[in-house]
Design a protein around this motif. Structure first.
Motif, PDB file in Angstrom:
ATOM      1  N   ALA A  38       0.739  -1.230   0.075  1.00  0.00           N
ATOM      2  CA  ALA A  38       0.299   0.004   0.063  1.00  0.00           C
ATOM      3  C   ALA A  38       0.787   1.281   0.123  1.00  0.00           C
ATOM      4  O   ALA A  38       0.706   2.167  -0.729  1.00  0.00           O
ATOM      5  N   TYR A  50     -13.918  -1.432  -4.022  1.00  0.00           N
ATOM      6  CA  TYR A  50     -13.018  -1.425  -2.649  1.00  0.00           C
ATOM      7  C   TYR A  50     -11.832  -2.710  -2.871  1.00  0.00           C
ATOM      8  O   TYR A  50     -12.103  -3.631  -3.028  1.00  0.00           O
ATOM      9  N   SER A  88      -8.093  -3.978  -1.008  1.00  0.00           N
ATOM     10  CA  SER A  88      -7.166  -3.841  -0.062  1.00  0.00           C
ATOM     11  C   SER A  88      -5.785  -4.633  -0.286  1.00  0.00           C
ATOM     12  O   SER A  88      -5.726  -5.622  -0.778  1.00  0.00           O
ATOM     13  N   ALA A  96      -3.389  -5.394   1.700  1.00  0.00           N
ATOM     14  CA  ALA A  96      -2.635  -5.929   2.842  1.00  0.00           C
ATOM     15  C   ALA A  96      -2.033  -6.982   2.373  1.00  0.00           C
ATOM     16  O   ALA A  96      -2.384  -7.785   1.552  1.00  0.00           O
ATOM     17  N   HIS A 112      -5.051 -11.526   4.508  1.00  0.00           N
ATOM     18  CA  HIS A 112      -6.340 -11.365   4.291  1.00  0.00           C
ATOM     19  C   HIS A 112      -7.151 -12.595   5.186  1.00  0.00           C
ATOM     20  O   HIS A 112      -8.335 -12.834   5.238  1.00  0.00           O
TER      21      HIS A 112
END
Lengths: 114, 992
Positions: free
Chosen positions: B476, B497, B499, B501, B504
């Motif tokens: 990110a 949306y 992510s 990261a 998960h």
């Protein structure tokens, strides 16, 4: 007039085409020249025939286009005349070279049985 | 405004750099690297300020009119998606430039390499930034071309030539399909602007041509991105230098196809056809590439098939087309570019330092090159999808998308299984790369002793691997914003949306990853002993080679079928070919005019004139006479041809075309003299040609007579029909009305030639110049026919003056019979010279207002010079007048083009003329149109061209005289012969 000129154009084209289909290089070059006369006259005739009305315009004022010959085919043919001279010259040089190289004036560069 | 100018810089700078690069000396390695590196750095610096503008889905665009009447503009635009692609082009470009400095050997010509590389970068940048879909295809094809040149960089290598040609044919053909697709797409969307097209998705999908558009579009994208079954060109392209493979065939060019898929997925995607074809092809390519890569023994071959496989992955994501899939596709485009470029560079280093890329020979390199080993291992792990590296992240996204429900078809249900299976192989080949090359006992039979490469050859790899790690650890923070702006640019408001990261939770995607890692490792260690013995592919796949099918197809298409067609249709005889052409045009004309056969003449505009009829009776007789005599009586035919030409000229004069009449007469003179000169070298025919009266010959003449008669009758009929139809309004009306008002001349014909249609005239005089130079060039090596080498009888009878008489002694020498015979004509011709020149100048100057002009004046001037040659002889003239016809041609063209460009100074387009009258003291009003200067250019070119042709032929007499002299001297004195040869060489160097 129209009939005479179209007959003339027809004969020029016919002689030209006949000669370009011949086997000897000199016949072809004469044929191309005749063909170019015929084609030039043909293009020129597309502007219709008028006598005594050269496209020399008056200086200013109202211009009636009907009163003068059409300059567009003339301009086309003028350049075509010079270009056909150039192609004739180029072709002449090529047939001279071909005659010297191959020893024959047949368009195929060698004698063929008919 | 700054942003818009930066766009221009980004697109143009690489091309300027390329031009500069190819002009540098062959050995300027460091200068080339500095230049190419500077261009890439400038590109990166240019991209930086744009980042802010495109961050939130913004678009920077700049438009320059190109062909506004066709709706074609040169529009450059950058949004988030193309920005991140440009970042790859310039960023990896910079690293490749540095890397290539050490990769290329001393014998490789560097200007060519960096020139092509920069030009490719420009083409790629242009493709990415094109705001017009046609322009996009233009740059698309340019990338194919430069890829061809770069693959064939080592053109002495047969494999490189073969690979380059295959790549060009496949991607070029795909590009043509893409062009058709874009034309149809633009038509369906109602605009060729990318922004409009992107917004017209619903209309395009509902359009009846959607199927065609999609099919052709996908052919373009799939060929470029090496999707099955067009994948075979990419492994062959590995014959390119490794920097090229790293740059074009992993990071940038092959990404163009997937770029296009992602870019146009909002327009063309979302349908069942899109899902089946794109996702299906992508999954098939993913699996096939991964499987074959496992079996390849060549390092670059493994990487090539791995690239094919990863491109399949991205294609499959574009085919799935959901928001998350597009995010994953964009993310994987970047990740793959980074780790694959570093792997290619590492493979290049290994090849460079050990002398081989064969994994059967390489082993244990971690001992001799530990740093490179570490770098390559990290990159290969990223390729295999190992956690904490960038490849893992986008692969996870892919797995999540594959496992997700989309439309419930069997393909959708099969996606997770195919994805896992392909990943198992992907882990296996990554592991094979790592284990075989770097582990095990040190190799003993390598061509070179392996050691670490130069530091700067490794730096680019280090940087790329650092990115692999950083993105893998802090995705990110590293590229979150870049990815986000890319996603916004493609999906707009529909961006999902997502992510970035690392963790998960224990979900399906992670399970799939772990399964692939475990099973892939097991698979490799089970298969390892057998891999190197197999024939580069498992089982049946080793026998089906796309390349072979392609080769066979090419052979059939370009060799067998044309050969068969030639046997059926062809003839080596020109007469037969020409007759076919004439018959074809006759038939085509007849077919076109069939419906108008009933067209009756409406009115005769001119009354019958007996004189005109008589004139044409003579003309017709001349034409037929020339046709009959041209075979055996050439001189007579020439005279008759002149007669026909004169009749033509008189007809022009009669029918209100004084310009044509003047030009025709003058050109007629030139043509006749020219043909006469030519006849000197075409030996006379003394006896009848053998077999000339046989039946076959007669029959052919009869057929030709009928054909010629039909042509003549047809042309006559058309001419008559047109001439007797009232003209109506023509474009001629406009020219007549505006000749004076706009062109400032009263002679409408001349105004058309030098003002309204001056561009056409420029083209025409250029052709004239080219023809003259061609004649000259052809004659320089002219060898006359043996029977025409000897002096013709007329010249022997008339005793030509001796050739080598110096000028100062000319007055003393005895007059020969030739001198006496030509005395009066030659005096007249010499005295006429100033008059002829004056006439030519007069014709030229009055041209704008009265009949005359540059063409007539030019030919007239040439005739004046020609008469001097006729009056005396070549040496006499050339010792007195220096004529440099080639310079006349060049000067004329420079004047004409210069006049045309003069209008740039005043902010007008090329060839804008200006006309006014200037009042001079004594003389009065004088027209001073720029068109007159242009006409001067025409004049000079015509003079140069006609004189050059005539003189070139006339000079053949001199050359053959020298030839004769040499032959007679040969026996007496061999040394003299050498001098003659030297003299001839000098003559040729001097020119005419």
């Amino acid at each position: 007039m129209e009939l005479i000129l179209s007959l003339g154009i027809g004969v020029l084209v016919a002689s030209g085409v006949w000669l370009t289909l011949r086997p000897r290089t000199f016949q072809v070059i004469v044929g191309l020249a005749l063909l170019s006369y015929g084609v030039n006259l043909f293009i020129f005739a597309m502007g219709r025939l008028v006598t005594g009305a050269a496209p020399i315009m008056p200086k200013g004022g109202f211009v009636n286009p009907e009163a003068y010959a059409d300059p567009v085919p003339q301009a086309l043919v003028l350049t075509a005349i010079v270009i056909s001279f150039a192609t004739t010259a180029l072709f002449l040089v090529v047939i001279m070279a071909s005659r010297g190289l191959t020893g024959t004036d047949h368009v195929d560069g060698k004698e063929r049985s008919p | 405004m700054l942003g818009q100018n930066l766009l221009l810089l980004l697109a143009v700078l690489p091309f300027l750099g390329a031009i500069l690069a190819v002009t540098m000396p062959v050995g300027a390695r460091n200068a080339e690297v500095l230049l190419a590196g500077a261009v890439m750095v400038a590109g990166l610096l240019g991209l930086a300020p744009l980042a802010g503008e495109v961050a939130d889905g913004g678009v920077v665009a700049r438009s320059i009119e190109w062909a506004p009447s066709l709706g074609l503009d040169v529009t450059l635009r950058v949004d988030g998606f193309s920005w991140l692609m440009l970042l790859l082009v310039y960023g990896i470009g910079l690293l490749v430039v540095i890397y290539a400095r050490y990769y290329l050997s001393h014998d490789d010509p560097v200007p060519r390499f960096y020139g092509f590389l920069l030009a490719f970068a420009g083409a790629m940048a242009g493709m990415l930034m094109a705001g017009n879909i046609i322009l996009m295809v233009v740059f698309w094809e340019l990338t194919s071309l430069f890829s061809f040149l770069l693959i064939g960089y080592w053109h002495q290598n047969g494999a490189a030539r073969e690979g380059a040609r295959t790549a060009l044919i496949v991607t070029g053909a795909g590009g043509l399909c893409l062009l058709m697709a874009m034309i149809l797409l633009g038509h369906a969307a109602g605009s060729y602007h990318l922004d409009d097209v992107l917004g017209a998705g619903d209309r395009v999908r509902a359009h009846p041509w959607y199927g065609w558009i999609l099919g052709l579009f996908l052919l373009g994208a799939f060929t470029k991105s090496a999707q099955f079954p067009f994948h075979f060109w990419l492994p062959n392209a590995m014959a390119a230098p490794t920097p090229v493979s790293a740059y074009l065939h992993s990071a940038t060019m092959v990404k163009a196809g997937v770029f296009l898929l992602v870019r146009f997925s909002p327009v063309l995607g979302g349908t069942a056809a899109w899902f089946w074809v794109v996702a299906g092809t992508g999954m098939a390519t993913l699996l096939l590439g991964a499987v074959i890569a496992t079996w390849r023994n060549d390092l670059k071959g493994l990487l090539a098939y791995s690239t094919i496989s990863h491109l399949g992955l991205i294609t499959a994501l574009a085919g799935i087309g959901s928001g998350g899939a597009i995010v994953a596709a964009i993310f994987h485009i970047m990740n793959h570019a980074v780790f694959k470029a570093s792997l290619f560079m590492a493979a290049g280093i290994i090849d460079h330092e050990t002398g081989t890329r064969d994994m059967r020979r390489l082993s244990g390199l971690r001992h001799s090159m530990p740093r490179t080993a570490a770098l390559a291992i990290v990159a290969a792990a990223a390729m295999g999808g190992v956690p904490l590296l960038n490849g893992f992240l986008s692969k996870e996204m892919f797995f999540a998308e594959a496992a997700d429900w989309h439309n419930g078809t069997w393909l959708d249900n099969a996606l997770p299984y195919i994805a896992t299976l392909a990943s198992i192989f992907s882990v296996a080949y990554s592991l094979r790369f790592i284990v075989t090359v770097f582990f095990g006992p040190p190799a003993t039979d390598l061509p070179k002793e392996p050691h670490e490469p130069p530091v700067w050859m490794r730096r680019p790899v280090e940087l790329l691997v650092a990115i692999v790690l950083l993105v893998g650890l802090w995705p990110a923070a590293m590229i979150g914003s870049v990815l986000h702006s890319g996603v916004l640019a493609v999906l707009g408001g529909n961006a999902p949306y997502y992510s970035l990261a690392l963790w998960h939770g224990f979900n399906v995607a992670l399970m799939m990853s772990l399964t692939a890692l475990v099973l892939g490792t097991v698979l490799y260690f089970v298969m390892a002993p057998r891999l190197s013995r197999a024939n580069e592919a498992p089982g049946i796949l080793s026998r089906i080679r796309g390349q072979q099918i392609f080769d066979r197809l090419m052979l059939t298409l370009t060799r067998r079928w044309p050969a068969r067609l030639y046997r059926i249709l062809g003839s080596a005889r020109l007469q037969v070919q020409l007759r076919l052409i004439v018959l074809l045009s006759l038939g085509a004309t007849a077919a076109t005019l069939w419906g108008f056969a009933g067209l009756v003449p409406r009115e005769l505009l001119q009354s019958f004139d007996a004189t005109f009829a008589l004139l044409w009776m003579a003309g017709i007789a001349c034409a037929i006479g020339a046709a009959v005599q041209a075979k055996y009586h050439r001189f007579a035919a020439l005279a008759l041809l002149g007669g026909a030409g004169l009749v033509t000229a008189v007809t022009f004069a009669w029918l209100s075309a004084p310009d044509l009449a003047v030009t025709q007469i003058l050109v007629e003179i030139m043509t006749t003299v020219l043909l006469l000169l030519g006849l000197r070298w075409l030996p006379k025919r003394l006896r009848e040609i053998e077999g000339d009266n046989r039946l076959a010959a007669r029959r052919r003449r009869a057929i030709d007579l009928v054909v010629a008669g039909a042509c003549g009758a047809g042309v006559a009929a058309i001419a008559f029909a047109v001439m007797t139809t009232p003209p109506g309004a023509t474009i001629g009306d406009w020219f007549r009305r505006n000749a004076y008002a706009e062109g400032g001349g009263t002679n409408a014909v001349n105004v058309i030639l030098v003002d309204f249609r001056a561009f056409d005239t420029l083209g025409e005089i250029t052709v004239l110049g080219i023809v003259a130079l061609t004649c000259y060039a052809l004659l320089r090596r002219f060898r006359p026919a043996p029977e025409s080498v000897a002096l013709p009888s007329q010249q022997t009878f008339n005793e030509l003056p001796p050739l080598n008489c110096p000028r100062e002694r000319e007055a003393e020498r005895e007059p020969t019979r030739h001198d006496l015979m030509m005395l009066i004509p030659s005096v007249i011709m010499q005295w006429m010279f100033p008059l002829t020149v004056a006439l030519a100048m007069y014709l030229f100057l009055r041209g704008h207002d009265l009949p005359g002009g540059g063409f007539a004046g030019g030919v007239g001037f040439a005739i004046g010079l020609l008469l001097q040659y006729l009056a005396t002889d070549v040496r006499f003239v050339e010792s007195r007048i220096t004529i440099l016809p080639v310079r006349w041609i060049g000067l004329g063209l420079v004047i004409a083009v210069g006049t045309g460009m003069g209008s740039f100074l005043f902010g007008y387009p090329f060839m804008t003329a200006h006309a006014q009258y200037v009042t001079l003291p004594v003389i009065g009003q004088v027209p001073a149109a720029t068109a007159l200067i242009f006409d001067l250019g025409v004049f000079a070119t015509v003079v140069g061209a006609t004189v050059l042709i005539q003189i070139a032929i006339a000079h053949q007499s001199l050359r053959s005289a020298r030839l004769r002299a040499r032959e007679s001297a040969e026996d007496a004195n061999p040394r003299e012969e050498r001098e003659h040869r030297l003299e001839e060489q000098q003559q040729q160097q001097e020119g005419v």
